[in-house]
Scaffold this motif. Structure first.
Motif, mmCIF file in Angstrom:
data_model
loop_
_atom_site.group_PDB
_atom_site.id
_atom_site.type_symbol
_atom_site.label_atom_id
_atom_site.label_comp_id
_atom_site.label_asym_id
_atom_site.label_seq_id
_atom_site.Cartn_x
_atom_site.Cartn_y
_atom_site.Cartn_z
ATOM 1 N N ILE A 80 0.857 -1.203 0.000
ATOM 2 C CA ILE A 80 0.000 0.000 0.000
ATOM 3 C C ILE A 80 0.889 1.248 0.000
ATOM 4 N N GLU A 81 1.947 1.167 0.795
ATOM 5 C CA GLU A 81 2.932 2.262 0.859
ATOM 6 C C GLU A 81 3.479 2.566 -0.541
ATOM 7 N N SER A 82 3.888 1.530 -1.264
ATOM 8 C CA SER A 82 4.481 1.758 -2.587
ATOM 9 C C SER A 82 3.460 2.300 -3.575
ATOM 10 N N ALA A 83 2.231 1.775 -3.527
ATOM 11 C CA ALA A 83 1.202 2.290 -4.442
ATOM 12 C C ALA A 83 0.903 3.760 -4.119
ATOM 13 N N TYR A 84 0.924 4.090 -2.835
ATOM 14 C CA TYR A 84 0.699 5.489 -2.403
ATOM 15 C C TYR A 84 1.810 6.404 -2.940
ATOM 16 N N TYR A 85 3.059 6.001 -2.751
ATOM 17 C CA TYR A 85 4.179 6.816 -3.255
ATOM 18 C C TYR A 85 4.060 6.974 -4.772
ATOM 19 N N LEU A 86 3.773 5.868 -5.445
ATOM 20 C CA LEU A 86 3.717 5.941 -6.913
ATOM 21 C C LEU A 86 2.587 6.835 -7.386
ATOM 22 N N HIS A 87 1.482 6.804 -6.685
ATOM 23 C CA HIS A 87 0.406 7.715 -7.093
ATOM 24 C C HIS A 87 0.811 9.162 -6.852
ATOM 25 N N GLN A 88 1.418 9.408 -5.689
ATOM 26 C CA GLN A 88 1.840 10.784 -5.381
ATOM 27 C C GLN A 88 2.866 11.280 -6.390
ATOM 28 N N ILE A 89 3.757 10.412 -6.799
ATOM 29 C CA ILE A 89 4.875 10.848 -7.643
ATOM 30 C C ILE A 89 4.506 10.880 -9.125
ATOM 31 N N THR A 90 3.706 9.912 -9.579
ATOM 32 C CA THR A 90 3.374 9.886 -11.020
ATOM 33 C C THR A 90 2.023 10.527 -11.312
ATOM 34 N N GLY A 91 1.150 10.574 -10.331
ATOM 35 C CA GLY A 91 -0.209 11.073 -10.561
ATOM 36 C C GLY A 91 -1.072 10.085 -11.330
ATOM 37 N N ASN A 92 -0.552 8.882 -11.565
ATOM 38 C CA ASN A 92 -1.302 7.902 -12.365
ATOM 39 C C ASN A 92 -2.414 7.244 -11.523
ATOM 40 N N ILE A 93 -3.623 7.358 -12.037
ATOM 41 C CA ILE A 93 -4.796 6.869 -11.306
ATOM 42 C C ILE A 93 -4.774 5.354 -11.075
ATOM 43 N N LYS A 94 -3.964 4.646 -11.885
ATOM 44 C CA LYS A 94 -3.980 3.183 -11.707
ATOM 45 C C LYS A 94 -3.484 2.789 -10.310
ATOM 46 N N TYR A 95 -2.646 3.630 -9.728
ATOM 47 C CA TYR A 95 -2.159 3.302 -8.387
ATOM 48 C C TYR A 95 -3.243 3.498 -7.331
ATOM 49 N N LEU A 96 -4.115 4.479 -7.571
ATOM 50 C CA LEU A 96 -5.266 4.630 -6.668
ATOM 51 C C LEU A 96 -6.201 3.436 -6.793
ATOM 52 N N LYS A 97 -6.349 2.956 -8.013
ATOM 53 C CA LYS A 97 -7.218 1.781 -8.205
ATOM 54 C C LYS A 97 -6.665 0.576 -7.449
ATOM 55 N N MET A 98 -5.328 0.460 -7.481
ATOM 56 C CA MET A 98 -4.725 -0.651 -6.733
ATOM 57 C C MET A 98 -5.056 -0.528 -5.243
ATOM 58 N N ILE A 99 -4.867 0.677 -4.722
ATOM 59 C CA ILE A 99 -5.090 0.887 -3.283
ATOM 60 C C ILE A 99 -6.540 0.587 -2.924
ATOM 61 N N GLN A 100 -7.422 1.008 -3.805
ATOM 62 C CA GLN A 100 -8.846 0.773 -3.562
ATOM 63 C C GLN A 100 -9.171 -0.714 -3.510
ATOM 64 N N LYS A 101 -8.516 -1.468 -4.396
ATOM 65 C CA LYS A 101 -8.717 -2.916 -4.413
ATOM 66 C C LYS A 101 -8.159 -3.547 -3.118
ATOM 67 N N TYR A 102 -6.993 -3.068 -2.700
ATOM 68 C CA TYR A 102 -6.384 -3.633 -1.487
ATOM 69 C C TYR A 102 -7.298 -3.394 -0.272
ATOM 70 N N TRP A 103 -7.880 -2.214 -0.222
ATOM 71 C CA TRP A 103 -8.768 -1.906 0.904
ATOM 72 C C TRP A 103 -10.023 -2.784 0.856
#
Ligand code: DMJ
Length: 477
Positions: free
Chosen positions: A373-396
């Protein structure tokens, strides 16, 4: 089926009915405006519920056992690890009353305890947690408690190599390995050298270089013992300085050694440590990196010849895409993250260790660890790519499905069957829920760019540390 299981099924059915509206919106479709379909308030509610469960059933103990509704201590006496770990998450969520309660609790903690503690674990959780309380409150009495705790860890570093012994007695300063207690003189590389960050902060705030200097000595002791091809091993004798195992990897046991080579520099620039980090990253990419079946993995290799000894991944090494992204290596960070996401989706949680060549789980448990979750969060913050938010949403969504119970959340003893385990790790409060929450809030609530997290996700505000002053306070040349 016993009554306990029947009760659990009925309870989960009721929960799922009550949450049906929430569930429909918390699956995988994100709204077009880049926000998650779960709200930060949902995570905050779950944090509060889990925290209240700790207070109801385990207050004063280190860990909540959510299924038996009781508490558990790591040692003979409690160190209050869950509360101290939970503080910074409650605070970033604006749960000020609960945070204040922990601040008061920390002030009452008497560290003069005749108990042997694992230096690595209490450094990242307790010292890191106390320093986070101070970073947020600036309460000088909390700093005194952190200094007192830090001073009690220092005797562990009094070894012939400067590498800390595995455990130290908080009252007497005796160490395991030279008094017949504990697990002898052997530590893994993470236990040997994951101190630059907290000890740097302690030196900065106390204006006393002694903490950073012992941490740096331990780190250099590991680096200087690298093999001819430039790799450290994974287990070392703190007295002889001999490697007792010749494997090298990013997994648990070595993970946070690398993490702190990078992160401590971000708060306290130290050219010597920065050089070691750049050198180490090159070796990681040269030797651990393993493209296998079209995916990016990082293997276990022999430290002397770089040959792969085991194609495995532990859920702890999912921290590395975050580090790669923050370092600026987005290409590798994104490939690496894709591999972790693939493994998550294979099971609906990460198993503790997976053998990717054999496509086989080695350790099937999951303690709801935060790293992916930490890595997906960093990647979303750094790239702005929505796919990382989708990952986090799935994990939750998956964690709610597998692991939410009437008390709080529980660990899993086998991700293939989702068999429950009666345990809620302290880092679920410190890290897992924090990253879910931070992923869902806007920049005004928490600006990722303003903070560096320790390995236990305690956030430290960059603007609290001045690089010039750090040279004096930490003794950086
Ligand atoms: C945490 O205690 C820390 O992140 C540590 O560095 C290793 N991983 C656990 C959580 O998985």
């Amino acid at each position: 089926m016993n009554f306990q299981n029947l009760y659990l099924i009925v309870f989960l059915f009721i929960i799922s009915c009550n949450n049906s509206e929430k569930k429909q919106t918390s699956l995988i479709n994100l709204k077009s405006n880049d926000t998650l379909t779960y709200k930060p308030s949902e995570i905050k509610t779950q944090m509060l519920r889990s925290w209240n469960a700790y207070k109801d059933y385990a207050w004063g103990k280190d860990v909540l056992l959510p299924l038996s509704k009781s508490g558990f201590n790591w040692y003979d006496q409690s160190l209050g690890i869950s509360p101290i770990d939970a503080y910074s998450t409650l605070s970033v969520m604006g749960l000020d009353q609960e945070a204040k309660e922990i601040e008061n609790y920390a002030l009452l903690m008497d560290w003069d305890k005749d108990v042997f503690v694992q230096v690595f674990e209490v450094n990242i959780r307790i010292l890191g947690g106390l320093l986070a309380i101070y970073d947020i409150t600036k309460n000088p009495e909390i700093l005194d408690r952190a200094i007192d705790f830090g001073d009690r860890l220092l005797p562990a570093f009094d070894s012939p190599t400067g590498i800390p012994y595995h455990s130290v007695n908080l009252k007497t300063g005796a160490t395991s390995g030279n008094n017949g207690e504990g697990s002898g003189n052997i530590v893994n590389t993470a236990q040997a050298a994951t101190y630059l960050f907290e000890f740097g902060i302690l030196s900065y705030y106390s204006r006393n270089p002694k903490y950073y200097q012992v941490a740096k000595k331990a780190t250099l002791a590991i680096f200087e013992r690298k093999s001819k091809i430039g790799l450290p091993g994974d287990f070392i004798n703190v007295e002889s300085g001999e490697w007792t195992n010749d494997w090298s990897y990013l997994q648990a046991g070595m993970d946070s050694y690398y993490e702190y080579l990078f992160k401590s520099n971000l708060l306290f620039p130290d050219p010597e440590i920065e050089d070691i980090w750049n050198y180490s990253l090159e070796k990681i990419n040269q030797y651990y990196s393993d493209e296998y079946n079209g995916r990016q993995f990082y293997a276990c290799v022999n430290m002397n010849n770089g040959e792969i000894v085991k194609r495995s991944m532990s859920l702890y090494d999912a921290f590395f895409p975050a580090i790669q992204a923050l370092h600026g290596d987005l290409s590798n960070a994104e490939k690496n993250m894709a591999t972790w996401d693939w493994l998550w989706n294979k099971y609906g949680l990460l198993p503790t260790r997976y053998l990717y060549e054999e496509d086989k789980i080695e350790y099937a448990n999951s303690e709801l660890n935060p790293e992916i979750i930490e890595s997906a969060y960093y990647l979303h913050q750094i790239t702005g790519n929505i796919k990382y938010l989708k990952m986090i949403q799935k994990y939750w969504a998956d964690i709610k499905d597998c692991c939410m119970n009437e008390t709080a959340f529980h660990a899993i003893s086998d991700v293939r069957t989702m068999k429950e385990k009666d345990y809620l790790a302290t880092y679920f409060y410190a890290e897992t829920l924090k990253y879910f929450y931070l992923a869902a809030v806007d920049k005004n609530t928490f600006n990722f760019n303003n903070y560096i997290f320790n390995t236990e996700a305690h956030p430290f505000k960059k603007s609290n540390f001045n690089s010039e002053k750090a040279k004096t306070y930490l003794g950086i040349n």
